[in-house]
Design a protein around this motif. Structure first.
Motif, PDB file in Angstrom:
ATOM      1  N   GLN B 133      58.836  13.751  22.124  1.00 35.02           N
ATOM      2  CA  GLN B 133      57.883  14.731  22.649  1.00 35.02           C
ATOM      3  C   GLN B 133      56.731  15.027  21.706  1.00 35.02           C
ATOM      4  OE1 GLN B 133      61.122  17.580  23.264  1.00 35.02           O
ATOM      5  NE2 GLN B 133      60.399  17.757  25.359  1.00 35.02           N
ATOM      6  N   GLU B 134      56.783  14.465  20.523  1.00 33.03           N
ATOM      7  CA  GLU B 134      55.669  14.661  19.601  1.00 33.03           C
ATOM      8  C   GLU B 134      54.462  13.960  20.204  1.00 33.03           C
ATOM      9  OE1 GLU B 134      56.263  16.351  16.229  1.00 33.03           O
ATOM     10  OE2 GLU B 134      54.182  16.604  16.849  1.00 33.03           O
ATOM     11  N   GLU B 135      53.316  14.643  20.178  1.00 33.07           N
ATOM     12  CA  GLU B 135      52.141  14.081  20.863  1.00 33.07           C
ATOM     13  C   GLU B 135      51.013  13.748  19.900  1.00 33.07           C
ATOM     14  OE1 GLU B 135      52.482  16.394  25.128  1.00 33.07           O
ATOM     15  OE2 GLU B 135      51.814  17.527  23.378  1.00 33.07           O
ATOM     16  N   GLY B 136      49.895  13.313  20.475  1.00 36.66           N
ATOM     17  CA  GLY B 136      48.683  13.088  19.694  1.00 36.66           C
ATOM     18  C   GLY B 136      48.801  11.951  18.694  1.00 36.66           C
ATOM     19  N   THR B 137      47.994  12.023  17.653  1.00 32.83           N
ATOM     20  CA  THR B 137      47.978  10.962  16.644  1.00 32.83           C
ATOM     21  C   THR B 137      49.310  10.921  15.885  1.00 32.83           C
ATOM     22  OG1 THR B 137      46.983  12.421  14.988  1.00 32.83           O
ATOM     23  CG2 THR B 137      45.481  11.115  16.348  1.00 32.83           C
ATOM     24  N   LEU B 138      49.906  12.071  15.678  1.00 34.00           N
ATOM     25  CA  LEU B 138      51.208  12.104  15.012  1.00 34.00           C
ATOM     26  C   LEU B 138      52.265  11.484  15.909  1.00 34.00           C
ATOM     27  CD1 LEU B 138      52.862  12.942  12.536  1.00 34.00           C
ATOM     28  CD2 LEU B 138      53.296  15.134  13.649  1.00 34.00           C
ATOM     29  N   GLY B 139      52.198  11.804  17.171  1.00 32.84           N
ATOM     30  CA  GLY B 139      53.138  11.237  18.131  1.00 32.84           C
ATOM     31  C   GLY B 139      53.000   9.722  18.210  1.00 32.84           C
ATOM     32  N   ASP B 140      51.752   9.241  18.167  1.00 36.19           N
ATOM     33  CA  ASP B 140      51.531   7.788  18.203  1.00 36.19           C
ATOM     34  C   ASP B 140      52.121   7.116  16.964  1.00 36.19           C
ATOM     35  OD1 ASP B 140      48.160   8.025  19.655  1.00 36.19           O
ATOM     36  OD2 ASP B 140      50.159   8.152  20.555  1.00 36.19           O
ATOM     37  N   ALA B 141      51.890   7.729  15.809  1.00 34.11           N
ATOM     38  CA  ALA B 141      52.419   7.153  14.573  1.00 34.11           C
ATOM     39  C   ALA B 141      53.941   7.131  14.610  1.00 34.11           C
ATOM     40  CB  ALA B 141      51.928   7.960  13.369  1.00 34.11           C
ATOM     41  N   TRP B 142      54.526   8.216  15.101  1.00 35.71           N
ATOM     42  CA  TRP B 142      55.987   8.294  15.187  1.00 35.71           C
ATOM     43  C   TRP B 142      56.530   7.238  16.142  1.00 35.71           C
ATOM     44  CZ3 TRP B 142      60.123   9.561  12.798  1.00 35.71           C
ATOM     45  CH2 TRP B 142      61.342   9.703  13.479  1.00 35.71           C
ATOM     46  N   ALA B 143      55.868   7.096  17.281  1.00 32.25           N
ATOM     47  CA  ALA B 143      56.311   6.102  18.265  1.00 32.25           C
ATOM     48  C   ALA B 143      56.245   4.697  17.676  1.00 32.25           C
ATOM     49  CB  ALA B 143      55.453   6.183  19.521  1.00 32.25           C
ATOM     50  N   GLN B 144      55.199   4.428  16.904  1.00 33.69           N
ATOM     51  CA  GLN B 144      55.077   3.113  16.288  1.00 33.69           C
ATOM     52  C   GLN B 144      56.148   2.911  15.215  1.00 33.69           C
ATOM     53  OE1 GLN B 144      53.092   0.535  17.255  1.00 33.69           O
ATOM     54  NE2 GLN B 144      54.221  -0.673  15.754  1.00 33.69           N
ATOM     55  N   LEU B 145      56.452   3.988  14.498  1.00 34.27           N
ATOM     56  CA  LEU B 145      57.502   3.883  13.484  1.00 34.27           C
ATOM     57  C   LEU B 145      58.811   3.498  14.162  1.00 34.27           C
ATOM     58  CD1 LEU B 145      58.070   6.194  10.458  1.00 34.27           C
ATOM     59  CD2 LEU B 145      59.997   5.502  11.858  1.00 34.27           C
ATOM     60  N   LYS B 146      59.087   4.146  15.284  1.00 35.40           N
ATOM     61  CA  LYS B 146      60.313   3.817  16.001  1.00 35.40           C
ATOM     62  C   LYS B 146      60.273   2.378  16.503  1.00 35.40           C
ATOM     63  CE  LYS B 146      60.785   7.389  18.890  1.00 35.40           C
ATOM     64  NZ  LYS B 146      61.435   8.215  19.897  1.00 35.40           N
ATOM     65  N   LYS B 147      59.154   1.983  17.025  1.00 36.98           N
ATOM     66  CA  LYS B 147      59.021   0.625  17.539  1.00 36.98           C
ATOM     67  C   LYS B 147      59.190  -0.417  16.435  1.00 36.98           C
ATOM     68  CE  LYS B 147      56.020  -2.693  19.839  1.00 36.98           C
ATOM     69  NZ  LYS B 147      56.218  -3.704  18.764  1.00 36.98           N
TER      70      LYS B 147
END
Lengths: 344, 344
Positions: B133-147
């Protein structure tokens, strides 16, 4: 204020426009003989706003910053139909942010477990006696290859250990338990000021109705005097007029108190929402910093992992079949004397 | 040959010296009137060697090479007391080498399993909804970290796949099943030549004993003639002498056949042991090559693993609390109009 209040003279019926919502008054348009009054303000849930079409555009307090202090004045409706103050939305964001930290820390914990499992497996395989009987330079290279798995395991254990201390733990402990208490304090403080506003607004409404009653009474009594309907004296009219004036004063005072309460709430809203904004910036930067630490540790780990191969590469370079033959033959030879012809 | 054989005249008792071992004759020292004969050869297990102290040093066939063909002439005793030909030792080494290959392949198989487990765990964690549920640029970075964990998993799966095709499989299949058959062929071939040597040696011993008998008979008959003990005629002596000579010829022929068989065995020993030597060099080099392939794959893997972090680093670089605030505020704002004082 666009409508003036005349302390002594006739005094227009102040209209308090509001939308159809609990705790607000219904909209009304009043036209007097002197001028057409356009409604320029509206009170919703006891907060008074300009009607957006009538006023010159308000300048944002912090233009181009998308600041919390500029965008959360009104209440909203949640899916269940309950009223949620704008500030509540900001508080919820903070609490959710804390929860995100926690989930990120959980993710890191899972990574740590995976690394520890991997390290354990490598370490165990490293101890394997498979092909331990290979000797010489080839045997040495093979032994080092097996050993390198222990070195790799250590690299991954170090990684998981640093993940724990440099990423997971900070994410878990940043702001700690006090944070929720702090948020509650903000919550209560702002709520209390809103409650005060509600009660002051109720007082205004009460004073307004009292004034209307007093004015009606004065008007009736004046008409009665003119048509000599009753034996009311001038004295009664003066009394009625005095009460009317007093009601007007009361209303003024109530409105004044209301405006003070609203100002107070306004100030606290600006201060508090800016603080929450700051906290959010801090949270995002903290997370960014620690996720960078994660990638730094990953980079390090891959590099350390590469270096576990150096001694293996060296020994493989040194593999020498001739040397190995010498070593083996020296140990296992059965005899150097060659057969000769038998004599008779 | 150091003792000469005189076809017609007296003929020394050829002594065939050998150590105390099955299939050999007992040592004997004979001194004649003419000369002291030193034993210069010894037959052990039907193979004839020079006695090491008497001959000038034999030159190695392949000096400084520790070649198989120079060091495995004699038989040895194993711990159970059985006789093991030198060539057998070489064959066992080859079979053991094949077994080492197999064990190394097994080790690689175990590594493959560990990598697949690791990849599976990373891949699973990558799908985690934690902090989604983290959004924005931080959410994108987190999603990429997971990926990136999925990317890492792929790197490790690729590693394990190449380990299988480029290291495990070659180690398993190098030389295949035919190798054991080939070794058996060598084994039988050399063994057959040894057996032939044994039977030729038995013939020599038999001929030697026959000669001794004939010589004894002649001596007895000659003595009897001299003391006129019997009515033996010159005719009998001539017969005895002829038989003696024939026995001498037989012995010569047997020794000759023996020496031929030994030469044949000798030649095959040299050729075959050199072939085994070559095979061993090939085996060591093959293993070296494939273990180097292992370290190459490991190096590659660490590098590919590093590259999975690039998009994460980039997105972390781009984390922007201000931008995230804008995105969030745009979506969640409740109202921009600020409250104003209520009018009366």
């Amino acid at each position: 204020m666009e409508e003036s209040f005349d302390a002594e003279g006739s005094f227009d019926d102040a209209s308090c426009l509001s939308s159809q919502s609990p705790g607000s008054t219904s909209p009304a348009r009043r036209q007097t003989k002197e001028q057409e009054i356009k409604e320029t303000k509206i009170t919703i849930n006891c907060v008074t706003f300009p009607v957006s079409t009538s006023t010159p555009e308000q300048q944002l307090l912090k233009p181009n910053e998308w600041s919390y202090c500029d965008y959360f004045w009104a209440d909203k409706r949640d899916p269940q139909g309950a009223t949620v103050p704008g500030f509540e939305v900001l508080l919820q964001k903070q609490l959710k942010g804390k929860h995100m930290q926690k989930e990120m820390a959980e993710f890191i914990r899972e990574r740590i477990k995976i690394e520890e499992e991997y390290a354990k497996n490598l370490s165990k395989l490293s101890q394997s006696p498979l092909a331990a009987q290979e000797e010489g330079t080839l045997g040495d290279a093979w032994a080092q290859l097996k050993k390198s798995l222990t070195d790799e395991a250590e690299v991954h254990l170090k990684f998981s250990s640093k993940l724990q201390s440099e990423v997971e733990k900070p994410l878990l402990t940043f702001r700690g338990d006090n944070f929720k208490k702090d948020m509650k304090k903000y919550d209560h403080h702002i709520s209390d000021l809103r409650k005060q506003l509600v009660s002051r607004y109720a007082a205004v409404e009460k004073a307004r109705r009292a004034l209307v009653d007093r004015q009606k009474d004065l008007e009736v009594k004046t008409q009665q005097l003119e048509i000599k309907l009753s034996n009311k004296t001038e004295e009664d009219i003066k009394k009625a007029r005095r009460k009317s004036t007093q009601a007007g004063d009361d209303l003024m005072r109530c409105v004044d108190l209301y405006n003070q309460a609203q100002s107070k709430w306004f100030e606290e809203m600006v201060t508090s929402s800016l603080e929450l904004e700051r906290l959010e910036v801090e949270r995002v930067e903290m997370i960014q910093q620690h996720l960078r630490q994660y990638t730094t540790l990953r980079h390090e780990t891959d590099m350390f992992n590469q270096s576990t191969l150096e001694p293996v590469d060296q020994l493989l370079q040194s593999v020498d079949p001739g040397k190995d033959r010498e070593l083996w033959v020296r140990e296992h030879k059965t005899g150097e004397l060659r057969p000769v012809d038998m004599d008779i």
